[in-house]
Design a protein around this motif. Structure first.
Motif, PDB file in Angstrom:
ATOM      1  N   THR A   1       0.839  -1.202   0.000  1.00  0.00           N
ATOM      2  CA  THR A   1       0.000   0.000   0.000  1.00  0.00           C
ATOM      3  C   THR A   1       0.871   1.247   0.000  1.00  0.00           C
ATOM      4  OG1 THR A   1      -0.123  -0.083   2.421  1.00  0.00           O
ATOM      5  CG2 THR A   1      -1.900  -1.146   1.188  1.00  0.00           C
ATOM      6  N   GLU A   2       0.323   2.327  -0.487  1.00  0.00           N
ATOM      7  CA  GLU A   2       1.093   3.566  -0.611  1.00  0.00           C
ATOM      8  C   GLU A   2       0.932   4.441   0.627  1.00  0.00           C
ATOM      9  OE1 GLU A   2      -0.206   5.363  -4.237  1.00  0.00           O
ATOM     10  OE2 GLU A   2       0.927   3.970  -5.489  1.00  0.00           O
ATOM     11  N   TRP A   3       2.035   5.062   1.020  1.00  0.00           N
ATOM     12  CA  TRP A   3       1.981   6.019   2.111  1.00  0.00           C
ATOM     13  C   TRP A   3       3.084   7.049   1.941  1.00  0.00           C
ATOM     14  CZ3 TRP A   3       3.469   3.111   7.287  1.00  0.00           C
ATOM     15  CH2 TRP A   3       4.642   2.376   7.094  1.00  0.00           C
TER      16      TRP A   3
ATOM     17  N   ALA B   1       3.281  -1.864  10.717  1.00  0.00           N
ATOM     18  CA  ALA B   1       2.654  -1.273   9.526  1.00  0.00           C
ATOM     19  C   ALA B   1       1.314  -1.944   9.247  1.00  0.00           C
ATOM     20  CB  ALA B   1       3.589  -1.410   8.328  1.00  0.00           C
ATOM     21  N   ARG B   2       1.287  -3.273   9.353  1.00  0.00           N
ATOM     22  CA  ARG B   2       0.060  -4.018   9.087  1.00  0.00           C
ATOM     23  C   ARG B   2      -1.035  -3.657  10.086  1.00  0.00           C
ATOM     24  NH1 ARG B   2       2.366  -8.289   9.139  1.00  0.00           N
ATOM     25  NH2 ARG B   2       1.789  -9.250  11.122  1.00  0.00           N
TER      26      ARG B   2
ATOM     27  N   GLN C   1      -1.302  -0.754   6.696  1.00  0.00           N
ATOM     28  CA  GLN C   1      -0.332  -0.636   5.615  1.00  0.00           C
ATOM     29  C   GLN C   1       0.323  -1.992   5.332  1.00  0.00           C
ATOM     30  OE1 GLN C   1      -0.063   1.966   3.900  1.00  0.00           O
ATOM     31  NE2 GLN C   1      -0.731   3.681   5.152  1.00  0.00           N
ATOM     32  N   ARG C   2       0.699  -2.201   4.086  1.00  0.00           N
ATOM     33  CA  ARG C   2       1.387  -3.429   3.689  1.00  0.00           C
ATOM     34  C   ARG C   2       2.726  -3.052   3.071  1.00  0.00           C
ATOM     35  NH1 ARG C   2      -1.513  -7.830   5.553  1.00  0.00           N
ATOM     36  NH2 ARG C   2      -0.587  -9.094   3.887  1.00  0.00           N
TER      37      ARG C   2
ATOM     38  N   VAL D   1       8.825   0.317   1.252  1.00  0.00           N
ATOM     39  CA  VAL D   1       7.456   0.829   1.263  1.00  0.00           C
ATOM     40  C   VAL D   1       7.156   1.481  -0.084  1.00  0.00           C
ATOM     41  CG1 VAL D   1       7.533   1.206   3.755  1.00  0.00           C
ATOM     42  CG2 VAL D   1       8.091   3.075   2.215  1.00  0.00           C
TER      43      VAL D   1
END
Length: 345
Positions: free
Chosen positions: A207-209, A257-258, A262-263, A286
């Protein structure tokens, strides 16, 4: 209850061991945990004596060493331990696939005994449980065990006579870096090896961050470990406020993160410090909003650069890292060399 127990005992007795291994035969497997090579396991059957030898990585005081454990068992023609009704776990799986059903198996090093069951099989595979843990085994056309997956562990067969560096040697001595003192690190074929496939930039579920949020988490993980050295924290989840090596830091980053939705990706690779050899290392990757990726090293908080970090594989932090295990095996076989690219390249 008594009827169920009688049926269970009957099932445990009707499935003999997989005893196709001829006397005088031996085999060796690379043992990897979550994709990290940590040891080798050798099996040998000679005149009714079955020997299981484990040579695995042993960390003490932050230094890599080797621990060797060996067990020899007398076995009968059916593959059972003489004087007992249990089958050595590895011997049961060695030649197969074993038939569906259950045996009373014995884990060689711990001597723990209990049901070992095959619930599904094909001519080249078997799956089931060993002491309650799920397993999947694959076999070659001759019925010899080729690979075994048990939870987050994987055993991959080494070819007969193949020179294979031991994982403790890899961690202690590292891999020589050829070329000049500067330049980006890269892998090239060694001997008869093939060029390695490129490591993908992203995994499909990453996933984007933002860079700021990712760096903040990296600093948080770094601060959670009091000391930076391989310990038991590298082989299990949790462990706030203790010592831990690079794998513990990367896995903690992935878990945190999870938990926030977030992944990320776990990078297995090599690290070069102060012009020394390249040694196994792990960090995280990331995905960024708007495109691109950011690699972070929560163990040191140092920048991940092409002249210090060399990625071998990108895997999920939750998975067994099977692809990473295969690529580590290629490195241990000497199929690849580490060099510094020249500017002309």
């Amino acid at each position: 209850m008594k009827a169920l127990l009688a049926v269970a005992m009957l099932v445990l007795q009707v499935n003999p061991a997989s005893t196709g291994a001829a006397s005088g035969e031996s085999v060796r497997f690379l043992f990897a945990w979550r994709g990290v090579p940590v040891g080798t396991v050798s099996l040998a059957l000679e005149a009714g004596r079955f020997t299981y030898t484990s040579r695995h990585l042993h960390m003490r005081g932050g230094h890599a060493g080797e621990r060797i454990r060996e067990v020899t068992l007398d076995v009968d023609a059916a593959g059972r331990v003489v004087g007992a009704d249990a089958v050595p776990q590895a011997l049961w799986l060695w030649r197969g696939p074993p038939p569906e059903g259950c045996v009373k198996g014995r884990e060689e090093l711990s001597a723990q005994e209990g049901p070992h069951c095959v619930t599904a099989r094909t001519p080249t595979s078997a799956e089931g449980t060993m002491l309650g843990a799920r397993f999947r085994a694959s076999y070659d056309a001759r019925g010899r065990l080729r690979a075994l997956e048990v939870g987050e562990s994987r055993f991959t067969v080494a070819a007969p006579g193949e020179r294979l560096r031991s994982p403790p040697e890899l961690f202690a001595d590292g891999v020589p870096v050829e070329g000049g003192a500067t330049g980006a690190l890269k892998l090239v074929p060694g001997g008869q090896g093939r060029p390695p496939a490129p490591v993908p930039e992203r995994l499909p579920d990453m996933t984007e961050w933002t860079p700021d949020a990712a760096r903040a988490l990296s600093r948080r993980v770094h601060a959670a470990f009091t000391d930076k050295g391989p310990t038991a924290a590298d082989w299990r989840a949790g462990g706030e406020g203790e010592a831990g090596g690079c794998l513990a830091h990367a896995l903690r980053f992935g878990a945190l993160a999870r938990s926030s939705g977030q992944r990320v990706g776990l990078v297995h690779g090599l690290l070069v410090v102060d012009g020394g050899p390249a040694r196994p290392h792990a960090w995280v990757r990331v995905a960024l909003r708007g495109g691109g990726v950011l690699d972070l090293d929560p163990t040191s908080l140092e920048a991940v650069r092409a002249d210090t970090h060399l990625a071998l594989a990108l895997v999920s932090p939750e998975g067994p890292g099977l692809e990473a295990g295969e690529r580590w095996l290629s490195l241990l076989r000497g199929e690849w060399r580490v060099v510094r690219a020249t500017r002309r390249e």
